[in-house]
Design a protein around this motif. Sequence first.
Motif, PDB file in Angstrom:
ATOM      1  N   ARG A 182       0.828  -1.347  -0.084  1.00  0.00           N
ATOM      2  CA  ARG A 182      -0.048  -0.180   0.087  1.00  0.00           C
ATOM      3  C   ARG A 182       0.795   1.254   0.084  1.00  0.00           C
ATOM      4  N   HIS A 183       2.040   1.200   0.735  1.00  0.00           N
ATOM      5  CA  HIS A 183       2.896   2.245   0.755  1.00  0.00           C
ATOM      6  C   HIS A 183       3.542   2.498  -0.727  1.00  0.00           C
ATOM      7  N   PHE A 184       3.808   1.273  -1.368  1.00  0.00           N
ATOM      8  CA  PHE A 184       4.636   1.245  -2.564  1.00  0.00           C
ATOM      9  C   PHE A 184       3.440   1.944  -3.755  1.00  0.00           C
ATOM     10  N   LEU A 185       2.221   1.616  -3.644  1.00  0.00           N
ATOM     11  CA  LEU A 185       1.020   2.157  -4.520  1.00  0.00           C
ATOM     12  C   LEU A 185       0.753   3.368  -4.347  1.00  0.00           C
ATOM     13  N   SER A 186       0.864   3.931  -2.998  1.00  0.00           N
ATOM     14  CA  SER A 186       0.938   5.494  -2.843  1.00  0.00           C
ATOM     15  C   SER A 186       1.866   6.274  -3.502  1.00  0.00           C
ATOM     16  N   GLY A 187       3.208   5.712  -3.393  1.00  0.00           N
ATOM     17  CA  GLY A 187       4.323   6.426  -4.062  1.00  0.00           C
ATOM     18  C   GLY A 187       4.310   6.211  -5.625  1.00  0.00           C
ATOM     19  N   ALA A 188       3.772   4.979  -6.085  1.00  0.00           N
ATOM     20  CA  ALA A 188       3.661   4.743  -7.278  1.00  0.00           C
ATOM     21  C   ALA A 188       2.656   5.677  -8.213  1.00  0.00           C
ATOM     22  N   ARG A 189       1.555   6.140  -7.512  1.00  0.00           N
ATOM     23  CA  ARG A 189       0.817   7.062  -8.194  1.00  0.00           C
ATOM     24  C   ARG A 189       1.398   8.589  -8.235  1.00  0.00           C
ATOM     25  N   SER A 190       2.160   9.051  -7.015  1.00  0.00           N
ATOM     26  CA  SER A 190       2.972  10.263  -7.225  1.00  0.00           C
ATOM     27  C   SER A 190       3.798  10.140  -8.283  1.00  0.00           C
ATOM     28  N   ALA A 191       4.530   8.996  -8.282  1.00  0.00           N
ATOM     29  CA  ALA A 191       5.576   8.891  -9.435  1.00  0.00           C
ATOM     30  C   ALA A 191       4.980   8.906 -10.812  1.00  0.00           C
ATOM     31  N   TYR A 192       3.815   8.229 -11.043  1.00  0.00           N
ATOM     32  CA  TYR A 192       3.060   8.536 -12.209  1.00  0.00           C
ATOM     33  C   TYR A 192       2.868   9.782 -12.617  1.00  0.00           C
ATOM     34  N   GLU A 193       2.411  10.570 -11.959  1.00  0.00           N
ATOM     35  CA  GLU A 193       2.059  11.908 -12.151  1.00  0.00           C
ATOM     36  C   GLU A 193       3.331  12.704 -12.299  1.00  0.00           C
ATOM     37  N   MET A 194       4.280  12.581 -11.745  1.00  0.00           N
ATOM     38  CA  MET A 194       5.423  13.422 -11.537  1.00  0.00           C
ATOM     39  C   MET A 194       5.970  13.101 -13.087  1.00  0.00           C
ATOM     40  N   ILE A 195       6.252  11.779 -13.170  1.00  0.00           N
ATOM     41  CA  ILE A 195       7.072  11.519 -14.684  1.00  0.00           C
ATOM     42  C   ILE A 195       6.154  12.050 -15.805  1.00  0.00           C
ATOM     43  N   ALA A 254      14.381  15.656 -13.720  1.00  0.00           N
ATOM     44  CA  ALA A 254      13.629  15.106 -12.813  1.00  0.00           C
ATOM     45  C   ALA A 254      13.294  13.808 -13.361  1.00  0.00           C
ATOM     46  N   LEU A 255      13.535  13.620 -14.853  1.00  0.00           N
ATOM     47  CA  LEU A 255      13.210  12.245 -15.476  1.00  0.00           C
ATOM     48  C   LEU A 255      14.336  11.476 -15.292  1.00  0.00           C
ATOM     49  N   ARG A 256      15.348  11.928 -15.148  1.00  0.00           N
ATOM     50  CA  ARG A 256      16.766  11.095 -15.164  1.00  0.00           C
ATOM     51  C   ARG A 256      16.927  10.383 -13.815  1.00  0.00           C
ATOM     52  N   ASP A 257      16.433  11.054 -12.839  1.00  0.00           N
ATOM     53  CA  ASP A 257      16.514  10.269 -11.588  1.00  0.00           C
ATOM     54  C   ASP A 257      15.199   9.269 -11.297  1.00  0.00           C
ATOM     55  N   LEU A 258      14.128   9.405 -12.060  1.00  0.00           N
ATOM     56  CA  LEU A 258      13.171   8.446 -11.922  1.00  0.00           C
ATOM     57  C   LEU A 258      12.891   7.332 -12.977  1.00  0.00           C
ATOM     58  N   LEU A 259      13.675   7.417 -13.895  1.00  0.00           N
ATOM     59  CA  LEU A 259      13.739   6.398 -15.096  1.00  0.00           C
ATOM     60  C   LEU A 259      15.116   5.552 -15.237  1.00  0.00           C
ATOM     61  N   SER A 260      14.954   4.267 -15.759  1.00  0.00           N
ATOM     62  CA  SER A 260      16.009   3.646 -15.969  1.00  0.00           C
ATOM     63  C   SER A 260      16.533   4.267 -17.096  1.00  0.00           C
ATOM     64  N   THR A 261      17.808   4.025 -17.485  1.00  0.00           N
ATOM     65  CA  THR A 261      18.620   4.332 -18.723  1.00  0.00           C
ATOM     66  C   THR A 261      17.855   4.143 -19.958  1.00  0.00           C
ATOM     67  N   GLU A 262      17.462   2.894 -20.314  1.00  0.00           N
ATOM     68  CA  GLU A 262      16.723   2.719 -21.488  1.00  0.00           C
ATOM     69  C   GLU A 262      15.415   3.605 -21.666  1.00  0.00           C
ATOM     70  N   TRP A 308      12.655   3.454  -6.202  1.00  0.00           N
ATOM     71  CA  TRP A 308      12.559   2.563  -7.292  1.00  0.00           C
ATOM     72  C   TRP A 308      12.525   3.424  -8.478  1.00  0.00           C
ATOM     73  N   LYS A 309      12.920   2.848  -9.613  1.00  0.00           N
ATOM     74  CA  LYS A 309      12.910   3.595 -11.145  1.00  0.00           C
ATOM     75  C   LYS A 309      12.066   2.876 -12.043  1.00  0.00           C
ATOM     76  N   LEU A 310      11.397   3.595 -13.045  1.00  0.00           N
ATOM     77  CA  LEU A 310      10.600   3.083 -13.892  1.00  0.00           C
ATOM     78  C   LEU A 310      11.571   2.404 -15.100  1.00  0.00           C
ATOM     79  N   VAL A 311      11.203   1.252 -15.395  1.00  0.00           N
ATOM     80  CA  VAL A 311      12.022   0.369 -16.247  1.00  0.00           C
ATOM     81  C   VAL A 311      11.055  -0.120 -17.539  1.00  0.00           C
ATOM     82  N   GLY A 312       9.729   0.055 -17.597  1.00  0.00           N
ATOM     83  CA  GLY A 312       9.047  -0.298 -18.693  1.00  0.00           C
ATOM     84  C   GLY A 312       7.847   0.393 -18.737  1.00  0.00           C
ATOM     85  N   THR A 313       7.329   0.845 -19.776  1.00  0.00           N
ATOM     86  CA  THR A 313       5.910   1.430 -20.037  1.00  0.00           C
ATOM     87  C   THR A 313       5.226   0.736 -21.130  1.00  0.00           C
TER      88      THR A 313
END
Length: 234
Positions: A103-116, A127-135, A225-230
């Motif tokens: 539940r804590h993870f999902l709360s952060g994921a919602r925030s990350a989703y909007e921020m990204i 901002a993106l460089r710190d939240l996304l994987s290199t690819e 956590w970092k975003l590694v796939g969309t």
Amino acid sequence: MDIYTIIFLALAVFIFLRLRSVLGQRTGSERPPYDRAAPNVVQRGQDNNVVPIPGSVIDQPASAAPTEPVEPTERWKGIAEPGTALAQGLDAVAVQDSSFDPRHFLSGARSAYEMIVLAFANGDRRALRDLLSTEVYESFEAAIKDREKHEQKTETRFVSIDKAEIVSAETRDRSTQLTVRFVSQMISVTRDKAGTIVDGSPDKVADITDIWTFARDSTSRDPNWKLVGTGSAH
């Protein structure tokens, strides 16, 4: 040694001791490097490296006191049904990281989703460089460069994020990966240099479903956590 030399030496020793006492400690309340929002929409890339929608930095909860064992049928209540592949995946995640709280993870994921999503719209590479994987970052940056090349600007506004749910969980060596389905409503429009609309609408609310995968090294002291796939669902 004159009096000034003695004073400077004493001052230098004092400063050194102060710095060591401050920098040599971690209070446990350090925050992620970014905690701000930025605005924009999604554009699709290749190999499912879609440039999607909004979020924020995902961090781990502070260490909590040991709790009583939870029955398997209750452990992931509201997150996954007992016996499912998702529940088994979450069990594996918990083995690697006993402090994991979905539940804590999902709360952060919602925030990350909007921020990204917003950072992408604003072309905020920092901002993106710190939240996304290199690819994924390279895919997002390519879309930003293309937009800049054509002198286009995108304006995105979230109406709501209606749902964020974990759809899969797995561990690979030291890596923990969680895939989340986001269901949201947003308004997005892209204009050229003259202000002419080239995509989207400033008045139409679009229903968006995005499927993002976040990962982190479970052995690292870095809790982020970092975003590694969309990807997107239609």
